[in-house]
Design a protein around this motif. Structure first.
Motif, PDB file in Angstrom:
ATOM      1  N   ALA A 219       1.448  -1.193   0.600  1.00 35.26           N
ATOM      2  CA  ALA A 219      -0.211  -0.108  -0.072  1.00 35.26           C
ATOM      3  C   ALA A 219       1.032   1.515   0.186  1.00 35.26           C
ATOM      4  O   ALA A 219       0.327   2.331  -0.682  1.00 35.26           O
ATOM      5  CB  ALA A 219      -0.996   0.302   1.038  1.00 35.26           C
ATOM      6  N   ARG A 220       1.673   1.372   0.557  1.00 33.99           N
ATOM      7  CA  ARG A 220       2.664   2.471   0.859  1.00 33.99           C
ATOM      8  C   ARG A 220       3.545   3.176  -0.397  1.00 33.99           C
ATOM      9  O   ARG A 220       3.873   3.507  -0.219  1.00 33.99           O
ATOM     10  CB  ARG A 220       3.463   2.453   1.735  1.00 33.99           C
ATOM     11  CG  ARG A 220       4.578   3.451   2.329  1.00 33.99           C
ATOM     12  CD  ARG A 220       3.540   4.980   2.497  1.00 33.99           C
ATOM     13  NE  ARG A 220       5.090   5.624   2.833  1.00 33.99           N
ATOM     14  CZ  ARG A 220       5.669   6.492   1.893  1.00 33.99           C
ATOM     15  NH1 ARG A 220       5.430   6.220   1.295  1.00 33.99           N
ATOM     16  NH2 ARG A 220       6.973   7.206   2.774  1.00 33.99           N
ATOM     17  N   TYR A 221       4.751   1.449  -0.683  1.00 29.91           N
ATOM     18  CA  TYR A 221       5.378   1.557  -1.758  1.00 29.91           C
ATOM     19  C   TYR A 221       5.232   0.656  -3.601  1.00 29.91           C
ATOM     20  O   TYR A 221       6.005   1.158  -4.392  1.00 29.91           O
ATOM     21  CB  TYR A 221       6.367   1.035  -1.865  1.00 29.91           C
ATOM     22  CG  TYR A 221       7.122   1.831  -0.570  1.00 29.91           C
ATOM     23  CD1 TYR A 221       7.653   2.869   0.134  1.00 29.91           C
ATOM     24  CD2 TYR A 221       7.132   0.679   1.414  1.00 29.91           C
ATOM     25  CE1 TYR A 221       8.363   3.222   1.022  1.00 29.91           C
ATOM     26  CE2 TYR A 221       7.334   1.534   2.053  1.00 29.91           C
ATOM     27  CZ  TYR A 221       8.096   2.294   2.910  1.00 29.91           C
ATOM     28  OH  TYR A 221       8.023   3.069   3.353  1.00 29.91           O
ATOM     29  N   ARG A 222       4.044   0.793  -3.585  1.00 23.86           N
ATOM     30  CA  ARG A 222       3.740   0.089  -4.680  1.00 23.86           C
ATOM     31  C   ARG A 222       3.984   0.251  -5.963  1.00 23.86           C
ATOM     32  O   ARG A 222       3.898   0.318  -6.596  1.00 23.86           O
ATOM     33  CB  ARG A 222       1.997  -0.561  -4.904  1.00 23.86           C
ATOM     34  CG  ARG A 222       1.083   0.677  -4.638  1.00 23.86           C
ATOM     35  CD  ARG A 222       0.001   0.706  -4.749  1.00 23.86           C
ATOM     36  NE  ARG A 222      -1.468   0.887  -4.973  1.00 23.86           N
ATOM     37  CZ  ARG A 222      -1.970   1.459  -4.002  1.00 23.86           C
ATOM     38  NH1 ARG A 222      -1.189   1.441  -2.915  1.00 23.86           N
ATOM     39  NH2 ARG A 222      -2.737   2.422  -3.711  1.00 23.86           N
ATOM     40  N   ARG A 223       3.415   1.963  -5.721  1.00 18.72           N
ATOM     41  CA  ARG A 223       3.823   3.054  -7.019  1.00 18.72           C
ATOM     42  C   ARG A 223       5.545   3.562  -7.218  1.00 18.72           C
ATOM     43  O   ARG A 223       5.724   3.838  -8.084  1.00 18.72           O
ATOM     44  CB  ARG A 223       2.672   4.588  -6.286  1.00 18.72           C
ATOM     45  CG  ARG A 223       0.937   4.527  -6.465  1.00 18.72           C
ATOM     46  CD  ARG A 223       0.614   5.302  -6.419  1.00 18.72           C
ATOM     47  NE  ARG A 223      -1.055   5.396  -6.646  1.00 18.72           N
ATOM     48  CZ  ARG A 223      -1.447   6.301  -5.823  1.00 18.72           C
ATOM     49  NH1 ARG A 223      -0.741   6.937  -5.722  1.00 18.72           N
ATOM     50  NH2 ARG A 223      -2.523   6.009  -6.661  1.00 18.72           N
ATOM     51  N   THR A 224       6.271   3.009  -6.493  1.00 14.52           N
ATOM     52  CA  THR A 224       7.760   3.160  -6.551  1.00 14.52           C
ATOM     53  C   THR A 224       8.681   2.507  -6.637  1.00 14.52           C
ATOM     54  O   THR A 224       8.065   1.037  -7.181  1.00 14.52           O
ATOM     55  CB  THR A 224       8.110   3.447  -5.374  1.00 14.52           C
ATOM     56  OG1 THR A 224       8.177   2.557  -3.876  1.00 14.52           O
ATOM     57  CG2 THR A 224       7.696   4.107  -4.377  1.00 14.52           C
ATOM     58  N   THR A 225       9.661   1.894  -7.141  1.00 16.37           N
ATOM     59  CA  THR A 225      10.475   1.372  -8.725  1.00 16.37           C
ATOM     60  C   THR A 225      10.650   0.265  -7.814  1.00 16.37           C
ATOM     61  O   THR A 225      11.652   0.615  -6.354  1.00 16.37           O
ATOM     62  CB  THR A 225      12.196   2.352  -8.897  1.00 16.37           C
ATOM     63  OG1 THR A 225      11.399   3.059  -9.651  1.00 16.37           O
ATOM     64  CG2 THR A 225      11.967   1.199 -10.130  1.00 16.37           C
ATOM     65  N   ARG A 226      11.007  -1.090  -7.691  1.00 14.79           N
ATOM     66  CA  ARG A 226      10.798  -1.948  -6.917  1.00 14.79           C
ATOM     67  C   ARG A 226      12.411  -1.785  -7.479  1.00 14.79           C
ATOM     68  O   ARG A 226      13.235  -2.043  -8.576  1.00 14.79           O
ATOM     69  CB  ARG A 226      10.090  -3.458  -6.880  1.00 14.79           C
ATOM     70  CG  ARG A 226       8.970  -3.597  -6.435  1.00 14.79           C
ATOM     71  CD  ARG A 226       8.392  -4.589  -6.935  1.00 14.79           C
ATOM     72  NE  ARG A 226       7.167  -4.477  -6.003  1.00 14.79           N
ATOM     73  CZ  ARG A 226       6.187  -5.862  -6.433  1.00 14.79           C
ATOM     74  NH1 ARG A 226       6.146  -7.033  -6.563  1.00 14.79           N
ATOM     75  NH2 ARG A 226       4.915  -5.286  -6.053  1.00 14.79           N
ATOM     76  N   VAL A 227      13.409  -2.804  -5.897  1.00 14.40           N
ATOM     77  CA  VAL A 227      14.503  -2.855  -6.730  1.00 14.40           C
ATOM     78  C   VAL A 227      15.800  -4.048  -6.080  1.00 14.40           C
ATOM     79  O   VAL A 227      14.944  -4.618  -5.129  1.00 14.40           O
ATOM     80  CB  VAL A 227      15.288  -2.168  -5.075  1.00 14.40           C
ATOM     81  CG1 VAL A 227      17.317  -2.083  -5.001  1.00 14.40           C
ATOM     82  CG2 VAL A 227      14.999  -0.921  -4.849  1.00 14.40           C
ATOM     83  N   ARG A 228      16.151  -4.578  -7.274  1.00 14.40           N
ATOM     84  CA  ARG A 228      16.892  -5.718  -7.327  1.00 14.40           C
ATOM     85  C   ARG A 228      18.026  -5.945  -6.216  1.00 14.40           C
ATOM     86  O   ARG A 228      19.181  -5.176  -7.169  1.00 14.40           O
ATOM     87  CB  ARG A 228      16.967  -6.225  -8.383  1.00 14.40           C
ATOM     88  CG  ARG A 228      16.923  -7.785  -8.800  1.00 14.40           C
ATOM     89  CD  ARG A 228      17.192  -7.917 -10.325  1.00 14.40           C
ATOM     90  NE  ARG A 228      17.394  -9.780 -10.268  1.00 14.40           N
ATOM     91  CZ  ARG A 228      17.755 -10.284 -11.647  1.00 14.40           C
ATOM     92  NH1 ARG A 228      17.100 -10.343 -12.109  1.00 14.40           N
ATOM     93  NH2 ARG A 228      18.151 -11.370 -11.888  1.00 14.40           N
TER      94      ARG A 228
END
Length: 240
Positions: A219-228
């Motif tokens: 909910a808080r970070y779904r719009r940000t880029t996930r990091v690998r």
């Protein structure tokens, strides 16, 4: 420019909150009766009696938590820093160290601390609510750490995790985080279905913590880029 400088400076100091939580848990354990290192608790039967009173005072007792008294409402917070054995402590701290550092870096220090405390409280309270008539004491940081695992899965699903599996002779194998953590969650879910309210591992607290942690991060970070990023973790007998 100032904000950027502060961000770089904060990153250089590392995951301070994660390290502080580990230090707090270790210090509380060493000073408590379960470590056997504090002579003030005595030995033999006296040590056992001291340990029972210690856990009842600082741990969560379900049939007291919802009694309406004020002090028991604080025990889900104090119980996060109390562990029942060296194996219990070291297993939890291993997971917190491996998965907490990157999660803290992603969330930020203050938000991560609030997240850890709130999800840990909720996980322990949920277990107590499901076993409201039990007088068995619940201690440990595993509910909060399970929430960290859930958040990590959401934030870094493609990070590769080095895991040790007992049934594969502890050979180190690398898998994407989503495979390892979903496998761990499935084990907790299955164990929770068979668990009783007596002494043992609070698998329900793990399930609740993991679920809440994942949903919060989504909910808080779904719009940000996930990091690998590469991660090394141990999976086996030392589970939170």
């Amino acid at each position: 420019m100032i904000v950027k400088w502060l961000t770089v400076r904060e990153a250089a100091r590392g995951p301070v909150v994660t390290y502080a939580l580990i230090a707090g848990c270790c210090l509380a354990f060493v000073l408590g009766p379960a470590s056997g290192l504090n002579p003030s608790y005595g030995t033999g039967e006296r040590l056992l009696d001291s340990g029972t009173r210690y856990f009842q005072h600082w741990g969560v007792v379900p049939d007291e938590l919802f009694s309406g008294a004020g002090r028991p409402l604080l025990t889900p917070l104090t119980a996060l820093f109390v562990h029942g054995s060296w194996l219990h402590l070291l297993g939890n701290m291993l997971f917190l160290h491996v998965f907490g550092a990157m999660t803290e870096e992603r969330m930020g220090r203050a938000p991560f601390l609030v997240f850890y405390v709130c999800t840990g409280y909720l996980a322990l309270a949920a277990y107590a609510a499901a076993n409201a008539s039990s007088d068995q004491t619940l201690v440990g940081a595993s509910g909060a750490i399970s929430a960290v695992l859930g958040a990590f899965l959401c934030l870094f699903p493609k990070a590769r995790v080095t895991s040790l599996f007992p049934f594969l002779l502890f050979l180190p194998l690398r898998f994407p985080a989503w495979i390892v953590l979903m496998f761990w969650f499935a084990l907790q879910w299955l164990a929770a279905q068979r668990a009783e309210s007596g002494p043992g591992v609070a698998y329900l607290a793990h399930v609740v913590g993991f679920s809440v942690g994942f949903l919060y991060a989504w909910a808080r970070y779904r719009r940000t880029t996930r990091v690998r990023r590469p991660v090394t973790a141990g999976e086996g007998d030392s589970q939170p």
